[in-house]
Design a protein around this motif. Sequence first.
Motif, PDB file in Angstrom:
ATOM      1  N   SER A  96      -1.522   5.365   2.282  1.00  0.00           N
ATOM      2  CA  SER A  96      -1.986   5.895   3.414  1.00  0.00           C
ATOM      3  C   SER A  96      -2.912   7.159   3.373  1.00  0.00           C
ATOM      4  CB  SER A  96      -0.827   6.345   4.394  1.00  0.00           C
ATOM      5  OG  SER A  96       0.090   7.374   3.882  1.00  0.00           O
ATOM      6  N   GLY A  97      -2.982   7.731   1.999  1.00  0.00           N
ATOM      7  CA  GLY A  97      -3.658   9.061   1.654  1.00  0.00           C
ATOM      8  C   GLY A  97      -2.757  10.275   1.548  1.00  0.00           C
ATOM      9  N   ASP A  98      -1.569   9.936   1.812  1.00  0.00           N
ATOM     10  CA  ASP A  98      -0.683  11.388   1.825  1.00  0.00           C
ATOM     11  C   ASP A  98      -0.287  11.645   0.376  1.00  0.00           C
ATOM     12  OD1 ASP A  98      -0.334  11.463   4.251  1.00  0.00           O
ATOM     13  OD2 ASP A  98       1.022  10.229   4.469  1.00  0.00           O
ATOM     14  N   THR A  99      -0.514  12.715  -0.204  1.00  0.00           N
ATOM     15  CA  THR A  99      -0.115  13.375  -1.555  1.00  0.00           C
ATOM     16  C   THR A  99       1.114  13.916  -1.643  1.00  0.00           C
ATOM     17  OG1 THR A  99      -2.441  13.323  -1.955  1.00  0.00           O
ATOM     18  CG2 THR A  99      -1.159  14.569  -3.612  1.00  0.00           C
ATOM     19  N   THR A 100       2.162  13.630  -2.682  1.00  0.00           N
ATOM     20  CA  THR A 100       3.369  14.223  -2.774  1.00  0.00           C
ATOM     21  C   THR A 100       3.720  14.354  -4.269  1.00  0.00           C
ATOM     22  OG1 THR A 100       4.306  12.846  -0.843  1.00  0.00           O
ATOM     23  CG2 THR A 100       5.932  13.924  -2.186  1.00  0.00           C
ATOM     24  N   ARG A 112       3.711   2.808  -2.852  1.00  0.00           N
ATOM     25  CA  ARG A 112       2.808   1.870  -3.122  1.00  0.00           C
ATOM     26  C   ARG A 112       1.459   2.573  -3.112  1.00  0.00           C
ATOM     27  NH1 ARG A 112       0.700  -3.540  -0.116  1.00  0.00           N
ATOM     28  NH2 ARG A 112      -0.062  -1.987   1.421  1.00  0.00           N
ATOM     29  N   LEU A 113       0.605   2.529  -4.193  1.00  0.00           N
ATOM     30  CA  LEU A 113      -0.501   3.148  -4.641  1.00  0.00           C
ATOM     31  C   LEU A 113      -1.849   2.131  -4.620  1.00  0.00           C
ATOM     32  CD1 LEU A 113       0.776   5.348  -7.307  1.00  0.00           C
ATOM     33  CD2 LEU A 113       0.948   6.176  -4.927  1.00  0.00           C
ATOM     34  N   TYR A 114      -2.911   2.585  -4.105  1.00  0.00           N
ATOM     35  CA  TYR A 114      -4.154   1.786  -4.530  1.00  0.00           C
ATOM     36  C   TYR A 114      -4.768   2.220  -5.520  1.00  0.00           C
ATOM     37  CZ  TYR A 114      -8.181  -0.830  -3.063  1.00  0.00           C
ATOM     38  OH  TYR A 114      -9.438  -1.726  -3.127  1.00  0.00           O
ATOM     39  N   THR A 115      -4.195   1.745  -6.605  1.00  0.00           N
ATOM     40  CA  THR A 115      -4.866   2.262  -7.884  1.00  0.00           C
ATOM     41  C   THR A 115      -4.426   1.339  -9.001  1.00  0.00           C
ATOM     42  OG1 THR A 115      -5.180   4.091  -9.323  1.00  0.00           O
ATOM     43  CG2 THR A 115      -2.807   3.556  -8.582  1.00  0.00           C
ATOM     44  N   SER A 116      -4.794   1.570 -10.307  1.00  0.00           N
ATOM     45  CA  SER A 116      -4.627   0.804 -11.297  1.00  0.00           C
ATOM     46  C   SER A 116      -3.434   1.198 -12.163  1.00  0.00           C
ATOM     47  CB  SER A 116      -6.052   0.851 -12.399  1.00  0.00           C
ATOM     48  OG  SER A 116      -6.096   1.930 -12.848  1.00  0.00           O
ATOM     49  N   LEU A 117      -3.128   0.226 -12.910  1.00  0.00           N
ATOM     50  CA  LEU A 117      -1.875   0.752 -13.881  1.00  0.00           C
ATOM     51  C   LEU A 117      -2.081   1.629 -14.909  1.00  0.00           C
ATOM     52  CD1 LEU A 117       1.120  -0.093 -13.834  1.00  0.00           C
ATOM     53  CD2 LEU A 117       0.767  -1.467 -15.857  1.00  0.00           C
ATOM     54  N   LYS A 118      -3.567   1.479 -15.503  1.00  0.00           N
ATOM     55  CA  LYS A 118      -3.957   2.435 -16.436  1.00  0.00           C
ATOM     56  C   LYS A 118      -4.247   3.704 -15.935  1.00  0.00           C
ATOM     57  CE  LYS A 118      -8.093   3.206 -19.307  1.00  0.00           C
ATOM     58  NZ  LYS A 118      -9.465   2.776 -19.920  1.00  0.00           N
ATOM     59  N   ALA A 119      -4.752   3.936 -14.391  1.00  0.00           N
ATOM     60  CA  ALA A 119      -4.717   5.148 -14.010  1.00  0.00           C
ATOM     61  C   ALA A 119      -3.705   6.136 -13.752  1.00  0.00           C
ATOM     62  CB  ALA A 119      -5.686   5.190 -12.708  1.00  0.00           C
TER      63      ALA A 119
END
Length: 246
Positions: free
Chosen positions: A134-138, A166-173
Amino acid sequence: MKVVICDDDREFCAQLRARVIDHFGDDVHVAIYNDGQALLDAYATGARYDVAFMDIEIGTMNGTSVGKTLRGYDKDLIIVFITAYPSYAADGSECEMFRFIPKSQLDEKLDKTFAAIEAKLNERCEYVYLTDDSGDTTRYLTNDILYAEVARNFVTVHFCNGDNLRLYTSLKAIQERLPAPVFVQIHRSFIVNLRHVQTFGKKHLVLDQKDPRFNGEKNIELQLGKTGKGLVDQWKARKIRDVYKV
């Protein structure tokens, strides 16, 4: 920081207490027990410490047995055995001791052990910033993360308290943002925090947290892939190094 000293030699306890305070400062709280059962009773009623300095023989009690019971109460307790019986060093591994110091080598090794304790405690305070879908950083404590798993275009981070992110990213990142060698990839779908690994099997590993899908009746199990099967020796070697490096 809270420290406990458990040894039936009262004079030695006083000397060690003075050295602990001299190194860590007046803010450190040091409790002394001359009886292993008294320490276990304190833990049973809610007492908790960051570091325990213990003898192998505490009156009529075996220090490793006391350590194993303490480990059951607190998996993060840093246990250091200081004893006149160096032949018992191997016994300390039963309670995942952090260091073993023969009393004859105390002056040589104690300051190095203090430094290693500080490093261990600081390691637990590492943080990582994660941005959810959702774009929230914690900000999160890395030690609170159990593992991360990827499915399609999302990575789900699982925490010790049962929460998921849940993050919209890759495991490597994700892996690049987590401290190595604590976080390792064990499968193309999983990164795991080695601090929370309880046991390794041939095809899976078991974490030290219960699996909510089974109503807390069994611990979380993760499958080992080709990248993870070579980690067993590394994991054991890391635990041995943590115990004996001084």
